[in-house]
Design a protein around this motif. Sequence first.
Motif, PDB file in Angstrom:
ATOM      1  N   VAL A  33       0.929  -1.178  -0.206  1.00  0.00           N
ATOM      2  CA  VAL A  33      -0.174  -0.446   0.381  1.00  0.00           C
ATOM      3  C   VAL A  33       0.901   1.184   0.158  1.00  0.00           C
ATOM      4  CG1 VAL A  33      -1.565   1.468   1.456  1.00  0.00           C
ATOM      5  CG2 VAL A  33      -1.511  -1.266   1.353  1.00  0.00           C
ATOM      6  N   GLY A  34       0.570   2.515  -1.151  1.00  0.00           N
ATOM      7  CA  GLY A  34       1.669   3.624  -0.596  1.00  0.00           C
ATOM      8  C   GLY A  34       0.394   4.324  -1.659  1.00  0.00           C
ATOM      9  N   GLU A  35       1.015   5.854  -1.466  1.00  0.00           N
ATOM     10  CA  GLU A  35       0.208   7.122  -2.591  1.00  0.00           C
ATOM     11  C   GLU A  35       1.542   6.487  -3.565  1.00  0.00           C
ATOM     12  OE1 GLU A  35      -1.822   8.848  -1.316  1.00  0.00           O
ATOM     13  OE2 GLU A  35      -1.406   8.616   1.461  1.00  0.00           O
ATOM     14  N   ARG A  36       0.405   7.388  -4.414  1.00  0.00           N
ATOM     15  CA  ARG A  36       0.847   7.913  -5.992  1.00  0.00           C
ATOM     16  C   ARG A  36       2.129   8.543  -6.112  1.00  0.00           C
ATOM     17  NH1 ARG A  36       0.547  10.330 -10.463  1.00  0.00           N
ATOM     18  NH2 ARG A  36      -1.018  12.325  -9.365  1.00  0.00           N
ATOM     19  N   GLY A  37       2.973   7.630  -6.522  1.00  0.00           N
ATOM     20  CA  GLY A  37       4.782   7.868  -6.368  1.00  0.00           C
ATOM     21  C   GLY A  37       5.102   7.886  -6.050  1.00  0.00           C
ATOM     22  N   HIS A  58      -3.758   1.802  -4.636  1.00  0.00           N
ATOM     23  CA  HIS A  58      -3.845   3.066  -4.132  1.00  0.00           C
ATOM     24  C   HIS A  58      -3.414   3.427  -2.730  1.00  0.00           C
ATOM     25  CE1 HIS A  58      -2.901   7.380  -5.337  1.00  0.00           C
ATOM     26  NE2 HIS A  58      -3.696   7.596  -5.010  1.00  0.00           N
ATOM     27  N   ALA A  59      -3.069   4.250  -1.636  1.00  0.00           N
ATOM     28  CA  ALA A  59      -3.225   4.314  -0.126  1.00  0.00           C
ATOM     29  C   ALA A  59      -4.743   4.971  -0.545  1.00  0.00           C
ATOM     30  CB  ALA A  59      -2.485   4.890   0.143  1.00  0.00           C
ATOM     31  N   PRO A  60      -5.503   5.620  -0.621  1.00  0.00           N
ATOM     32  CA  PRO A  60      -6.904   6.318  -0.375  1.00  0.00           C
ATOM     33  C   PRO A  60      -7.688   5.539  -0.962  1.00  0.00           C
ATOM     34  CG  PRO A  60      -5.456   8.133  -1.501  1.00  0.00           C
ATOM     35  CD  PRO A  60      -3.825   6.884  -1.511  1.00  0.00           C
ATOM     36  N   LEU A 117     -10.660  11.501  -8.033  1.00  0.00           N
ATOM     37  CA  LEU A 117      -8.953  11.023  -8.709  1.00  0.00           C
ATOM     38  C   LEU A 117      -8.173  10.504  -7.447  1.00  0.00           C
ATOM     39  CD1 LEU A 117      -8.523  14.120 -11.425  1.00  0.00           C
ATOM     40  CD2 LEU A 117      -9.317  11.649 -11.479  1.00  0.00           C
ATOM     41  N   ASP A 118      -8.230  11.455  -6.170  1.00  0.00           N
ATOM     42  CA  ASP A 118      -7.244  10.649  -5.721  1.00  0.00           C
ATOM     43  C   ASP A 118      -7.288   9.498  -5.648  1.00  0.00           C
ATOM     44  OD1 ASP A 118      -5.617  11.044  -3.243  1.00  0.00           O
ATOM     45  OD2 ASP A 118      -6.399  10.932  -2.003  1.00  0.00           O
ATOM     46  N   VAL A 119      -8.951   9.146  -4.757  1.00  0.00           N
ATOM     47  CA  VAL A 119      -9.132   7.495  -4.570  1.00  0.00           C
ATOM     48  C   VAL A 119      -8.995   6.481  -5.844  1.00  0.00           C
ATOM     49  CG1 VAL A 119     -11.535   5.609  -4.137  1.00  0.00           C
ATOM     50  CG2 VAL A 119     -10.932   7.853  -2.791  1.00  0.00           C
TER      51      VAL A 119
END
Length: 403
Positions: free
Chosen positions: A94-98, A203-205, A336-338
């Motif tokens: 699990v991680g943020e985009r990037g 994606h974390a979100p 878009l974040d999710v």
Amino acid sequence: VWLAATRVWQLVESVAREGTLLGALVARMQSRTLDERRTALAAGGPMPRELARDFAAAAATADLSELPELEEGANAALAAWQAGEEQRGLIAVVGERGHGKGRWALHWAEPLVSTGLNVVRLAPTARLSTEAAMLQFLAESLGAQPDLAALGERLEEMKPSVFVVHGLERTFLRRVGGFGAIRALLELAAAHDERHLWVFTVHAPAWRYLVRLRRVLNPDAFLAILPLPRRSGASLRAAIEAAAQQLDLTLDCASLIRPGTVSGDPAGDLERATHGYYRLLSEASRGNPGVALTIWRESARLSEDGRRVELRLPEGLLDGREVGLTDVEQLIAAALDVHGDLRLEELTEAINQSPGVVRPALRHLRDRGVLSDPVPGRLELSLEHLPGVLRTLRRRHFVYGKE
């Protein structure tokens, strides 16, 4: 004579301020050296796109070695699964985009081929939201008929494998009836996780959203949940300096030294300024290496000979500002974040707004650089503005009341 006397008096004042004559002389010489460096580098320009791409790839590779705790967690889960100590065989990265989730998962899994395990990579190129779409994708990937029974038989025929499934966030759409694909995928994986190990990057979100919907995703079904950590300033510095060394580039951090802070210790001044720069870089990017590299490129200036990179504090990128968003733009940014990325028709469904309402907002966000579409037709939040957008959503949008 008057000019000479003035300079002598200035030197006397410096001696009093610095405490020693040597310290004052060194500080003056250091200031002159800084000015000469700035003048020499002013003739250069921004880093070319090709070099920036190579640098990002080299830094991302170096960054993988900065995550030993993540590797230890994955190895422990693998050992428990192979020993039969655990009936579960699902792992979530699990991680943020990037954050480099996919790169890390492959970096960890590929060496397992030498232990006798197959490594199978599954990466949907389009968003899948229905069971039929997921079964068709899996059938094409595994060489079977698109139904659960046939896919199950195919999985049992295969030798034990590690399936690396990229982008779990691309297997659902936040609307009524938009979760058939992820349900089918997770049910199939769970039914055959004694024979195969499944590593999902997510994606974390999206993970936080899905965990709230227990009927879709139950975190207790996973053998291990491995969150990619936010990178510290030291970690970002190590990756960037390793990339510079690999590409035979010299990083010039002298311009980071503020003239008023020059002392009689040039090496100490440089180290303090460099340390402060990377600390700010980590804070501004929220420890996201993809965002950090985007900010870093904005602060980098390549010398005329192409061998030296001057680093400067980029205006407006390290100040922690929010990004102003209208109500509709907040809905777009949250979706878009999710989801990571969405096409226009998917976006209108996800936020339940008509194309006539969404299109003007998209144009406004594009004009401001908040949105990008590196893959034509696929919208995503630009990494450069991602921290500011998330800061705005956390403070103003009800979905982000709690992190």
